[in-house]
Design an enzyme around this catalytic site. Structure first.
Site, PDB file in Angstrom:
ATOM      1  N   THR A   1      37.484 -43.203  -4.512  1.00 23.91           N
ATOM      2  CA  THR A   1      37.083 -43.173  -3.125  1.00 23.91           C
ATOM      3  C   THR A   1      36.718 -42.025  -2.513  1.00 23.91           C
ATOM      4  OG1 THR A   1      38.372 -43.823  -0.975  1.00 23.91           O
ATOM      5  CG2 THR A   1      39.515 -42.589  -2.761  1.00 23.91           C
TER       6      THR A   1
ATOM      7  N   ARG B   1      44.135 -51.358  -3.647  1.00 17.84           N
ATOM      8  CA  ARG B   1      43.355 -50.622  -2.890  1.00 17.84           C
ATOM      9  C   ARG B   1      43.543 -50.484  -1.285  1.00 17.84           C
ATOM     10  NH1 ARG B   1      40.895 -53.078   1.306  1.00 17.84           N
ATOM     11  NH2 ARG B   1      40.523 -54.989   0.916  1.00 17.84           N
TER      12      ARG B   1
ATOM     13  N   ASN C   1      44.861 -59.074 -13.597  1.00 22.23           N
ATOM     14  CA  ASN C   1      46.394 -59.702 -13.312  1.00 22.23           C
ATOM     15  C   ASN C   1      46.471 -60.846 -12.114  1.00 22.23           C
ATOM     16  OD1 ASN C   1      46.408 -57.933 -11.392  1.00 22.23           O
ATOM     17  ND2 ASN C   1      48.389 -56.941 -12.069  1.00 22.23           N
TER      18      ASN C   1
ATOM     19  N   HIS D   1      45.234 -43.542  -1.362  1.00 22.13           N
ATOM     20  CA  HIS D   1      44.433 -42.383  -1.847  1.00 22.13           C
ATOM     21  C   HIS D   1      44.928 -41.296  -2.611  1.00 22.13           C
ATOM     22  CE1 HIS D   1      42.505 -43.976   2.049  1.00 22.13           C
ATOM     23  NE2 HIS D   1      41.494 -43.696   1.424  1.00 22.13           N
TER      24      HIS D   1
ATOM     25  N   ARG E   1      48.447 -44.656  11.807  1.00 20.73           N
ATOM     26  CA  ARG E   1      48.184 -43.972  10.642  1.00 20.73           C
ATOM     27  C   ARG E   1      48.410 -42.444  11.293  1.00 20.73           C
ATOM     28  NH1 ARG E   1      43.347 -46.016   7.102  1.00 20.73           N
ATOM     29  NH2 ARG E   1      43.422 -48.403   7.708  1.00 20.73           N
TER      30      ARG E   1
ATOM     31  N   ARG F   1      36.767 -56.059   9.882  1.00 18.70           N
ATOM     32  CA  ARG F   1      37.689 -56.511  11.009  1.00 18.70           C
ATOM     33  C   ARG F   1      37.210 -56.398  12.353  1.00 18.70           C
ATOM     34  NH1 ARG F   1      43.068 -56.093  11.031  1.00 18.70           N
ATOM     35  NH2 ARG F   1      43.370 -54.485  12.586  1.00 18.70           N
TER      36      ARG F   1
ATOM     37  N   VAL G   1      33.670 -50.200   2.307  1.00 21.74           N
ATOM     38  CA  VAL G   1      32.574 -51.260   1.966  1.00 21.74           C
ATOM     39  C   VAL G   1      32.561 -52.362   3.348  1.00 21.74           C
ATOM     40  CG1 VAL G   1      31.778 -53.079   0.295  1.00 21.74           C
ATOM     41  CG2 VAL G   1      33.112 -51.113  -0.586  1.00 21.74           C
TER      42      VAL G   1
ATOM     43  N   ASN H   1      51.521 -48.891 -10.334  1.00 19.43           N
ATOM     44  CA  ASN H   1      50.313 -49.580 -10.679  1.00 19.43           C
ATOM     45  C   ASN H   1      48.932 -48.934 -11.055  1.00 19.43           C
ATOM     46  OD1 ASN H   1      49.184 -52.708 -11.136  1.00 19.43           O
ATOM     47  ND2 ASN H   1      47.542 -51.687  -9.384  1.00 19.43           N
TER      48      ASN H   1
ATOM     49  N   SER I   1      46.582 -41.283   2.208  1.00 20.16           N
ATOM     50  CA  SER I   1      47.707 -42.357   2.012  1.00 20.16           C
ATOM     51  C   SER I   1      48.014 -42.166   0.714  1.00 20.16           C
ATOM     52  CB  SER I   1      47.027 -43.510   2.405  1.00 20.16           C
ATOM     53  OG  SER I   1      46.187 -43.606   1.383  1.00 20.16           O
TER      54      SER I   1
HETATM   55  N1  USQ Z   1      40.866 -48.501  11.835  1.00 18.66           N
HETATM   56  C1  USQ Z   1      40.766 -48.749  13.078  1.00 18.66           C
HETATM   57  N2  USQ Z   1      40.998 -50.138  13.453  1.00 18.66           N
HETATM   58  C2  USQ Z   1      41.407 -51.030  12.578  1.00 18.66           C
HETATM   59  C3  USQ Z   1      41.225 -50.725  11.054  1.00 18.66           C
HETATM   60  C4  USQ Z   1      41.062 -49.409  10.833  1.00 18.66           C
HETATM   61  O1  USQ Z   1      40.516 -47.950  14.130  1.00 18.66           O
HETATM   62  O2  USQ Z   1      41.511 -52.198  12.873  1.00 18.66           O
HETATM   63  C5  USQ Z   1      40.272 -47.037  11.580  1.00 18.66           C
HETATM   64  C6  USQ Z   1      41.587 -46.545  10.535  1.00 18.66           C
HETATM   65  O3  USQ Z   1      42.431 -45.628  11.506  1.00 18.66           O
HETATM   66  C7  USQ Z   1      40.798 -45.419   9.770  1.00 18.66           C
HETATM   67  C8  USQ Z   1      39.468 -45.955   9.701  1.00 18.66           C
HETATM   68  O4  USQ Z   1      39.319 -46.878  10.700  1.00 18.66           O
HETATM   69  O5  USQ Z   1      40.518 -44.180  10.580  1.00 18.66           O
HETATM   70  C9  USQ Z   1      39.033 -46.665   8.342  1.00 18.66           C
HETATM   71  O6  USQ Z   1      40.055 -47.597   7.997  1.00 18.66           O
HETATM   72  P1  USQ Z   1      39.916 -48.872   6.964  1.00 18.66           P
HETATM   73  O7  USQ Z   1      41.057 -49.593   6.791  1.00 18.66           O
HETATM   74  O8  USQ Z   1      38.465 -49.363   7.152  1.00 18.66           O
HETATM   75  O9  USQ Z   1      39.579 -47.889   5.526  1.00 18.66           O
HETATM   76  P2  USQ Z   1      40.677 -47.159   4.697  1.00 18.66           P
HETATM   77  O10 USQ Z   1      41.931 -47.198   4.852  1.00 18.66           O
HETATM   78  O11 USQ Z   1      40.018 -45.755   4.676  1.00 18.66           O
HETATM   79  O12 USQ Z   1      40.272 -47.707   3.050  1.00 18.66           O
HETATM   80  C10 USQ Z   1      39.195 -48.462   2.843  1.00 18.66           C
HETATM   81  C11 USQ Z   1      39.492 -49.339   1.588  1.00 18.66           C
HETATM   82  C12 USQ Z   1      39.691 -48.410   0.416  1.00 18.66           C
HETATM   83  C13 USQ Z   1      38.601 -47.246   0.021  1.00 18.66           C
HETATM   84  C14 USQ Z   1      38.305 -46.501   1.713  1.00 18.66           C
HETATM   85  C15 USQ Z   1      37.085 -45.812   1.448  1.00 18.66           C
HETATM   86  O13 USQ Z   1      40.665 -50.189   1.819  1.00 18.66           O
HETATM   87  O14 USQ Z   1      39.932 -48.949  -0.742  1.00 18.66           O
HETATM   88  O15 USQ Z   1      39.003 -46.339  -0.885  1.00 18.66           O
HETATM   89  O16 USQ Z   1      38.098 -47.445   2.444  1.00 18.66           O
HETATM   90  S1  USQ Z   1      37.246 -44.377   2.381  1.00 18.66           S
HETATM   91  O17 USQ Z   1      37.846 -44.813   3.726  1.00 18.66           O
HETATM   92  O18 USQ Z   1      35.953 -43.794   2.480  1.00 18.66           O
HETATM   93  O19 USQ Z   1      38.334 -43.405   1.780  1.00 18.66           O
END
Ligand code: USQ
Length: 406
Positions: A145, A101, A32, A190, A330, A249, A219, A119, A187
């Site tokens: 995830t 996501r 979409n 999640h 968070r 990032r 990823v 959604n 979240s």
């Molecule tokens: N984090 C930092 N600094 C940043 C961004 C994130 O310290 O600038 C920290 C966050 O607080 C967290 C960790 O890095 O503890 C991961 O954050 P993330 O934004 O890389 O990942 P997340 O929000 O968990 O989500 C991403 C994808 C999601 C997928 C998930 C897999 O957006 O679609 O399901 O990763 S997992 O993390 O294994 O659940």
């Protein structure tokens, strides 16, 4: 196989569509284009310049002679359209990425929470419901995830989906049972993937649907073999505080000389996988469907674990970029350990691409090439998990740092 890729315009959906088309499958994207609308809502754009989906598929055909078909369908809202499409095309398999996501986006406001739940849950349910109604024996491969397991330190490896437990009966005996690993979402986003898991359990049991759920880690990377074929096939690459994920990032921040945004002590340990491995895992899952009437197949789709501050320190050393230790927007444990079982993909032939200097500097180079497209004010992650936390994470006047916690 005839494969429908739901959400095939997104970060993993696009390279997956190319990978499957390259492997000789007939690929149909249903999308979409919501990810593009969300960019507009947030006032951000992919670091890499992305063409329209129609242009992308045209270039793919021109370069390779293979066709990828595109259909503008909203799985969550256009149930009849979806059902009609499935009835007409009867795909052998569906890869389902058509969900919102980003955890930070899902926590932005009450509206964003509602949007994410409506959604994601409706998209998944509409799909399952339509497969049953049409009596299709289509294998559904869903992108779940690692976050369904939560990130508390339990001192044991996380199994692939199911946990053997012993339950004491009233007669004092212990019976064993395999249950879904307890959900522990961090979240709203999640949480929707935890709800998806229950939908899958029900439909596999009640209607004998063949379902595979892939619990994927974070990823990283941007290119796959196919996205390199032509500049206009490039994958999207998010850097903003909502959609950018941690390792990508940090690499972009290093490329533009922005202090690496570590949340809290950076003590979070997470699972990671390179985008090239991600598309390979999906192909492996498609080639190994569960039997009809069998249980939901669950894989842990990750190749390695890392602590956030270790990644920041490694990239800081590699590039000379300073680290900014920021209050965490968070609600998450300040520190956690994480051990994950992932033998199933390894046994089926996955050869992991692990974090190597070569690949990391390639991403920094991509980021440098497009650095002129970065809006630095969109880098901080300001979506807060609670109202209390929100008071600590407003941007400071430079739009660079977050207020410190008092
Ligand atoms: N984090 C930092 N600094 C940043 C961004 C994130 O310290 O600038 C920290 C966050 O607080 C967290 C960790 O890095 O503890 C991961 O954050 P993330 O934004 O890389 O990942 P997340 O929000 O968990 O989500 C991403 C994808 C999601 C997928 C998930 C897999 O957006 O679609 O399901 O990763 S997992 O993390 O294994 O659940």
């Amino acid at each position: 196989m005839k494969i429908a890729v739901m959400g095939g315009d997104g970060f993993i959906g696009w390279p997956t569509s190319l990978h499957l088309s390259h492997a000789g499958h007939e690929v149909h994207i249903l999308d979409n284009l919501s990810r593009r609308w969300i960019d507009t809502e947030l006032g951000v754009q992919s670091l890499t310049p992305m063409d329209s989906i129609q242009e992308r598929t045209r270039i793919w055909h021109a370069e390779t002679g293979r066709r990828i078909h595109f259909n503008l369908i909203d799985l969550a809202r256009d149930y009849e359209l979806l059902k009609n499409w499935l009835a007409e095309h009867r795909p052998d398999a569906i890869v389902h990425f058509a969900e919102q996501r980003a955890a930070p986006y899902s926590m932005k406001s009450d509206r964003h929470k509602n949007y994410t739940v409506n959604n994601n849950v409706n998209a998944t349910h509409n799909l399952l419901n339509a497969l049953v109604e049409l009596e299709l024996d289509t294998h559904l491969v869903h992108l779940g995830t690692m976050g369904v397991y939560g990130y508390s330190t339990v001192g044991a490896a996380i199994p692939e989906g199911y946990l053997p437990v012993g339950i004491e009966t009233m007669g004092g005996e212990t019976v064993s049972q395999e249950i879904l690993y307890p959900s522990n979402p961090g979240s709203i986003y999640h949480m929707t993937k935890c709800l998806d898991q229950l939908l899958f359990q029900f439909y596999a049991k009640n209607d004998r649907l063949r379902i595979t759920d892939l619990h994927q880690g974070i990823v990283w990377g941007t290119h796959t073999e196919q996205t390199r074929i032509h500049e206009q096939l490039v994958n999207r690459f998010d850097y903003d505080g909502d959609y950018g994920t941690v390792l990508n990032r940090f690499l972009i921040q290093a490329a533009i000389g922005y202090p690496l945004t570590v949340h809290g002590t950076g003590g979070q340990t997470r699972a990671f996988i390179h985008v090239q491995d991600s598309v390979r895992c999906i192909e492996i899952a498609l080639n190994n469907p569960p039997a009809r009437g069998g249980r939901v197949e669950i894989f842990n789709q990750m190749t390695e674990t890392h602590r956030v501050r270790d990644l920041a320190e490694m990239i800081s050393k590699m590039t000379g970029t300073e680290i900014a230790w920021l209050p965490n927007p968070r609600k998450e444990a300040p520190e956690n350990d994480l051990v994950v079982r992932n033998e199933k993909f390894l046994e089926l032939g996955l050869k992991p691409t692990t974090l190597g200097q070569g690949l990391l500097s390639e991403i920094v180079d991509v980021a440098k090439k497009y650095a002129y497209r970065v809006d630095r004010t969109r880098v901080p992650a300001v979506s807060a998990w609670t109202k209390d936390i929100a008071a600590t994470v407003e941007r400071d006047p430079e739009g660079m740092r977050l207020k410190s916690v008092s």
